[in-house]
Design an enzyme around this catalytic site. Structure first.
Site, PDB file in Angstrom:
ATOM      1  N   TYR A 102       0.810  -1.309  -0.001  1.00  0.00           N
ATOM      2  CA  TYR A 102      -0.101  -0.131   0.109  1.00  0.00           C
ATOM      3  C   TYR A 102       1.041   1.272  -0.072  1.00  0.00           C
ATOM      4  CZ  TYR A 102      -3.177   3.648   1.690  1.00  0.00           C
ATOM      5  OH  TYR A 102      -3.829   4.930   1.703  1.00  0.00           O
ATOM      6  N   GLU A 191      -3.648   7.269  -3.887  1.00  0.00           N
ATOM      7  CA  GLU A 191      -3.331   5.992  -3.209  1.00  0.00           C
ATOM      8  C   GLU A 191      -3.275   4.851  -4.420  1.00  0.00           C
ATOM      9  OE1 GLU A 191      -6.151   4.362  -0.082  1.00  0.00           O
ATOM     10  OE2 GLU A 191      -6.745   3.525  -1.529  1.00  0.00           O
TER      11      GLU A 191
END
Ligand code: GDP
Ligand code: MN
Length: 448
Positions: A102, A191
């Site tokens: 991530y 993101e």
């Protein structure tokens, strides 16, 4: 805050050289089939809606060949997922995933700076990572003047245990995400989740999320987010003028215009609870004075409109200036539907004077305009109250009556005054008023 769909974000990523899977967006199942055929490998078919968690909702599906891709696209298109109708699907080469990471950059409001985020556990939502694997998540605030430095990203990678041989690569990815996406595109949030390590050792952004700051959109004219391609005339106009306009129901009967979202929400709750049909909500905020006329003109184009409710509770804005602006607008526009104006807070005394005087004018013009304030209810209104009144319920009650709805709730006899709050606000006004360049403010300052 324009939230880009995955495929829109990925177009930007591609342009900036961040690695994404090969693929294209489709609006029909035939298109999906053609794209899959061209890719010539197993693909993923992904719904394009403005939210995450699509995977778990069943909106990300694998297809082994073009026929399967077509069948899946047919199933997904037109269906509703997580409250959004699917108009497009992204068809991409399927990645053979070895590991998921991530990475992200957010505006950290509390710290008043950007923050980079990195985790060795990708795939699930950041909220879940925070809860389940706090030790595998790094958050590092970035000094906006210095900008993100290479050592900061590397520290993050080390902290969360990114394998040694990948530290360079993963760090670079986040470094580029910060500079080439977050900063360059004035993002509030971006993101990559998951950032995938494939079986053949490549790092690729399987997913992409990007929100751009509304107030910076003028710097990115080349981007027209999907979400903004479908605005109606009123929504487009409000956007140009720079105020918040939320059309709840184009066939609604009541337009609610207020200064501040909190106040607007409360008013709408009252209207909803009583069964009133809200058409729209407008937040004209600090520039109410200049925008009131424009806002009024905009809502008057709603086809089934029966009443307009202006709700003003002035804090640092001033009720008298707003009252003046709204009244000028009404005289100019001469609305055919009745209007209720609630003017309370700072500058209330002046607002009452203006409303009393203008009500006379409105009557002569044959317009239905009623008003109330925190302390006084206009004589024109049959709802005259002595002293402190509930300034939400009175207007709501009247507006509902105009729509043929009886308001059941009994308003309280009085609301407590807040002398401390008023004292502080007036103090601020006295200090800041002379600093304002507009002559209007000097002229109207006498009311304070
Ligand atoms: P989200 O659920 O809205 O965040 O959508 P994502 O694009 O992140 O997809 C959800 C999940 O599907 C990911 O976490 C991956 O595990 C999986 N996924 C997405 N793309 C691929 C792919 O190309 N290959 C494989 N094997 N899995 C994928
Ligand atoms: Mn994702």
């Amino acid at each position: 805050m324009p939230y880009l769909l995955e495929y829109e974000a990925k177009q930007i990523f591609r342009k900036e050289g961040l690695p994404i899977p090969e693929g294209e967006v489709a609006e029909t199942s035939e298109q999906a089939k053609n794209i899959a055929e061209r890719i010539g490998k197993p693909v993923v078919v992904k719904i394009q809606i403005p939210t995450g968690r699509r995977g778990r909702a069943g909106g990300v599906k694998l297809a082994n060949n073009a026929e399967e891709a077509e069948k899946i696209a047919k199933e997904l298109l037109g269906k509703e997922f997580l409250g959004h109708k699917v108009n497009k699907v992204l068809v991409e080469e399927k990645l053979n995933i070895k590991r998921e990471f991530y990475i992200g950059v957010v505006n950290d409001r509390a710290a008043k700076s950007p923050a980079i985020l990195m985790s060795s556990e990708g795939g699930m939502e950041i909220e879940e990572i925070t809860q389940k694997f706090p030790e595998k998540l790094a958050k590092i605030n970035v000094n906006i003047f210095k900008g993100l430095q290479v050592f900061q990203v590397r520290n993050a990678a080390k902290k969360v245990g990114i394998p040694l041989e990948l530290i360079n690569n993963v760090s670079n990815m986040l470094y580029n995400l910060y500079w080439k996406i977050y900063r360059k595109y004035d993002a509030t949030f971006t993101e990559i989740n998951p950032l995938c390590l494939t079986n053949d050792g490549k790092l690729i952004a399987a997913d992409a999320r990007l929100s751009i700051d509304d107030d910076a959109m003028f710097r990115h004219k080349e981007i027209t987010p999907e979400a903004e391609k479908h605005l109606n005339e009123r929504e487009k106009h409000a956007k140009e003028k720079g105020y918040v306009y939320v059309e709840l129901d184009p066939n609604g009967e009541i337009a609610c215009i207020s200064n501040g979202a909190g106040l607007g929400m409360s008013v709408m709750d009252y209207v909803n609870e009583a069964g009133g049909k809200l058409a729209c909500f407008m937040d004209v905020g600090g520039r109410f004075y200049e925008l009131a006329g424009d806002a009024l003109k905009t809502v008057l184009t709603l086809p089934n409109l029966k009443a307009v409710l202006f709700h003003v509770y002035a804090g640092l804005t001033r009720a008298n200036i707003i009252a003046k602006g709204v009244c000028e607008a009404i005289k100019e526009v001469k609305p055919k539907v009745p209007i209720f104006i609630q003017v309370s807070g700072t500058g209330e005394k002046g607002a009452i004077e203006i409303m009393k005087k203008e009500s006379e004018e409105f009557r002569k013009m044959g317009l239905i305009v009623e008003w109330c304030s925190h302390t006084v209810t206009g004589k024109e209104s049959p709802l005259a109250h002595k002293g402190g009144v509930d300034t939400i319920e009175i207007p709501v009650k009247r507006v509902l009556e105009w729509c043929g709805i009886k308001y059941k709730r009994n308003p309280p006899e009085w609301l407590p005054e807040h002398p401390e709050w008023e004292k502080i606000t007036r103090e601020i006004m006295r200090k800041t008023l002379p600093l304002r360049p507009e002559p209007e403010y000097n002229e109207l300052a006498k009311y304070e």
